[in-house]
Write a protein that holds these residues in place. Structure first.
Motif, PDB file in Angstrom:
ATOM      1  N   ARG A   1      -6.932  49.443 -14.897  1.00  0.00           N
ATOM      2  CA  ARG A   1      -7.090  49.260 -16.346  1.00  0.00           C
ATOM      3  C   ARG A   1      -5.863  48.573 -16.948  1.00  0.00           C
ATOM      4  O   ARG A   1      -5.987  47.737 -17.830  1.00  0.00           O
ATOM      5  CB  ARG A   1      -7.354  50.598 -17.025  1.00  0.00           C
ATOM      6  CG  ARG A   1      -8.737  51.160 -16.690  1.00  0.00           C
ATOM      7  CD  ARG A   1      -8.971  52.510 -17.334  1.00  0.00           C
ATOM      8  NE  ARG A   1      -8.914  52.473 -18.780  1.00  0.00           N
ATOM      9  CZ  ARG A   1      -9.949  52.257 -19.584  1.00  0.00           C
ATOM     10  NH1 ARG A   1     -11.141  52.035 -19.058  1.00  0.00           N
ATOM     11  NH2 ARG A   1      -9.802  52.260 -20.890  1.00  0.00           N
ATOM     12  N   VAL A   2      -4.683  48.919 -16.476  1.00  0.00           N
ATOM     13  CA  VAL A   2      -3.461  48.290 -16.970  1.00  0.00           C
ATOM     14  C   VAL A   2      -3.423  46.823 -16.559  1.00  0.00           C
ATOM     15  O   VAL A   2      -3.005  45.958 -17.340  1.00  0.00           O
ATOM     16  CB  VAL A   2      -2.218  49.048 -16.463  1.00  0.00           C
ATOM     17  CG1 VAL A   2      -0.946  48.247 -16.682  1.00  0.00           C
ATOM     18  CG2 VAL A   2      -2.112  50.398 -17.148  1.00  0.00           C
ATOM     19  N   SER A   3      -3.892  46.529 -15.339  1.00  0.00           N
ATOM     20  CA  SER A   3      -3.876  45.130 -14.898  1.00  0.00           C
ATOM     21  C   SER A   3      -4.789  44.259 -15.753  1.00  0.00           C
ATOM     22  O   SER A   3      -4.549  43.061 -15.889  1.00  0.00           O
ATOM     23  CB  SER A   3      -4.278  45.031 -13.425  1.00  0.00           C
ATOM     24  OG  SER A   3      -5.656  45.291 -13.269  1.00  0.00           O
ATOM     25  N   LEU A   4      -5.821  44.858 -16.336  1.00  0.00           N
ATOM     26  CA  LEU A   4      -6.712  44.101 -17.215  1.00  0.00           C
ATOM     27  C   LEU A   4      -6.060  43.772 -18.555  1.00  0.00           C
ATOM     28  O   LEU A   4      -6.540  42.903 -19.281  1.00  0.00           O
ATOM     29  CB  LEU A   4      -8.011  44.883 -17.454  1.00  0.00           C
ATOM     30  CG  LEU A   4      -8.904  45.075 -16.225  1.00  0.00           C
ATOM     31  CD1 LEU A   4     -10.092  45.948 -16.590  1.00  0.00           C
ATOM     32  CD2 LEU A   4      -9.368  43.746 -15.669  1.00  0.00           C
ATOM     33  N   LEU A   5      -4.967  44.446 -18.890  1.00  0.00           N
ATOM     34  CA  LEU A   5      -4.269  44.202 -20.161  1.00  0.00           C
ATOM     35  C   LEU A   5      -3.010  43.352 -19.988  1.00  0.00           C
ATOM     36  O   LEU A   5      -2.281  43.137 -20.951  1.00  0.00           O
ATOM     37  CB  LEU A   5      -3.898  45.537 -20.809  1.00  0.00           C
ATOM     38  CG  LEU A   5      -5.074  46.371 -21.319  1.00  0.00           C
ATOM     39  CD1 LEU A   5      -4.580  47.736 -21.775  1.00  0.00           C
ATOM     40  CD2 LEU A   5      -5.788  45.657 -22.444  1.00  0.00           C
ATOM     41  N   ARG A   6      -2.734  42.869 -18.799  1.00  0.00           N
ATOM     42  CA  ARG A   6      -1.545  42.052 -18.577  1.00  0.00           C
ATOM     43  C   ARG A   6      -1.723  40.690 -19.241  1.00  0.00           C
ATOM     44  O   ARG A   6      -2.827  40.138 -19.283  1.00  0.00           O
ATOM     45  CB  ARG A   6      -1.312  41.877 -17.083  1.00  0.00           C
ATOM     46  CG  ARG A   6      -0.898  43.188 -16.451  1.00  0.00           C
ATOM     47  CD  ARG A   6       0.016  42.967 -15.278  1.00  0.00           C
ATOM     48  NE  ARG A   6       0.555  44.256 -14.867  1.00  0.00           N
ATOM     49  CZ  ARG A   6       0.212  44.865 -13.756  1.00  0.00           C
ATOM     50  NH1 ARG A   6      -0.630  44.306 -12.924  1.00  0.00           N
ATOM     51  NH2 ARG A   6       0.739  46.025 -13.457  1.00  0.00           N
ATOM     52  N   PRO A   7      -0.635  40.124 -19.764  1.00  0.00           N
ATOM     53  CA  PRO A   7      -0.738  38.851 -20.484  1.00  0.00           C
ATOM     54  C   PRO A   7      -1.268  37.691 -19.629  1.00  0.00           C
ATOM     55  O   PRO A   7      -1.962  36.817 -20.137  1.00  0.00           O
ATOM     56  CB  PRO A   7       0.694  38.565 -20.924  1.00  0.00           C
ATOM     57  CG  PRO A   7       1.407  39.850 -20.852  1.00  0.00           C
ATOM     58  CD  PRO A   7       0.710  40.681 -19.827  1.00  0.00           C
ATOM     59  N   ASP A   8      -0.941  37.673 -18.344  1.00  0.00           N
ATOM     60  CA  ASP A   8      -1.393  36.566 -17.503  1.00  0.00           C
ATOM     61  C   ASP A   8      -2.881  36.658 -17.166  1.00  0.00           C
ATOM     62  O   ASP A   8      -3.493  35.675 -16.784  1.00  0.00           O
ATOM     63  CB  ASP A   8      -0.568  36.496 -16.217  1.00  0.00           C
ATOM     64  CG  ASP A   8      -0.631  37.786 -15.422  1.00  0.00           C
ATOM     65  OD1 ASP A   8      -0.817  38.849 -16.037  1.00  0.00           O
ATOM     66  OD2 ASP A   8      -0.477  37.729 -14.191  1.00  0.00           O
ATOM     67  N   HIS A   9      -3.465  37.853 -17.313  1.00  0.00           N
ATOM     68  CA  HIS A   9      -4.892  38.026 -17.019  1.00  0.00           C
ATOM     69  C   HIS A   9      -5.445  39.044 -18.022  1.00  0.00           C
ATOM     70  O   HIS A   9      -5.657  40.203 -17.702  1.00  0.00           O
ATOM     71  CB  HIS A   9      -5.073  38.513 -15.586  1.00  0.00           C
ATOM     72  CG  HIS A   9      -6.497  38.831 -15.236  1.00  0.00           C
ATOM     73  ND1 HIS A   9      -7.569  38.248 -15.819  1.00  0.00           N
ATOM     74  CD2 HIS A   9      -7.014  39.691 -14.329  1.00  0.00           C
ATOM     75  CE1 HIS A   9      -8.677  38.737 -15.309  1.00  0.00           C
ATOM     76  NE2 HIS A   9      -8.368  39.623 -14.398  1.00  0.00           N
ATOM     77  N   LEU A  10      -5.666  38.602 -19.236  1.00  0.00           N
ATOM     78  CA  LEU A  10      -6.083  39.493 -20.311  1.00  0.00           C
ATOM     79  C   LEU A  10      -7.607  39.519 -20.402  1.00  0.00           C
ATOM     80  O   LEU A  10      -8.253  38.488 -20.579  1.00  0.00           O
ATOM     81  CB  LEU A  10      -5.485  39.014 -21.638  1.00  0.00           C
ATOM     82  CG  LEU A  10      -5.698  39.909 -22.847  1.00  0.00           C
ATOM     83  CD1 LEU A  10      -5.073  41.267 -22.602  1.00  0.00           C
ATOM     84  CD2 LEU A  10      -5.090  39.277 -24.070  1.00  0.00           C
ATOM     85  N   ASP A  11      -8.162  40.693 -20.274  1.00  0.00           N
ATOM     86  CA  ASP A  11      -9.602  40.876 -20.395  1.00  0.00           C
ATOM     87  C   ASP A  11      -9.903  41.179 -21.863  1.00  0.00           C
ATOM     88  O   ASP A  11      -9.438  42.182 -22.413  1.00  0.00           O
ATOM     89  CB  ASP A  11     -10.062  42.022 -19.499  1.00  0.00           C
ATOM     90  CG  ASP A  11     -11.563  42.203 -19.500  1.00  0.00           C
ATOM     91  OD1 ASP A  11     -12.274  41.217 -19.739  1.00  0.00           O
ATOM     92  OD2 ASP A  11     -12.013  43.339 -19.243  1.00  0.00           O
TER      93      ASP A  11
END
Length: 103
Positions: free
Chosen positions: A66-76
């Protein structure tokens, strides 16, 4: 009579000491601090701790995803919108709100 008793006692004392030692060590093999029962109890505790570790590892992997989906380089965008709605406690007009009582 006393000599017969002493001779009998002399013949039986060695085996009785041996039987006593065997019984002593057999008891402590099963019941001692490092005995079979303690080993079984520790194996149960290890299995329980392993289950707890697996559960926590699964929760952590889900959170990391879930945190990886909020990263600036890969924003969901859907995840961003979901977090914004939760943080701001707002919704769009016409949205249906379903309350989840589990949390």
């Amino acid at each position: 009579m006393i000599q017969v008793f002493r001779r009998y006692l002399r013949h039986i004392s060695g085996p009785m000491i041996g039987v006593g030692a065997v019984v002593y060590f057999a008891y402590h093999t099963v019941e001692g601090d490092r005995g079979v029962r303690a080993w079984l109890r520790l194996n149960g505790e290890i299995a329980e701790a392993q289950l707890q570790l697996d559960k926590i590892a699964t929760e952590r992997a889900e959170m990391e995803h879930r945190v990886s989906l909020l990263r600036p380089d890969h924003l969901d965008q859907d995840m961003l919108e979901e977090r914004a709605r939760i943080m701001l406690n707002m919704s769009r007009e016409g949205d249906v709100v379903v309350f989840d009582r589990r949390r």
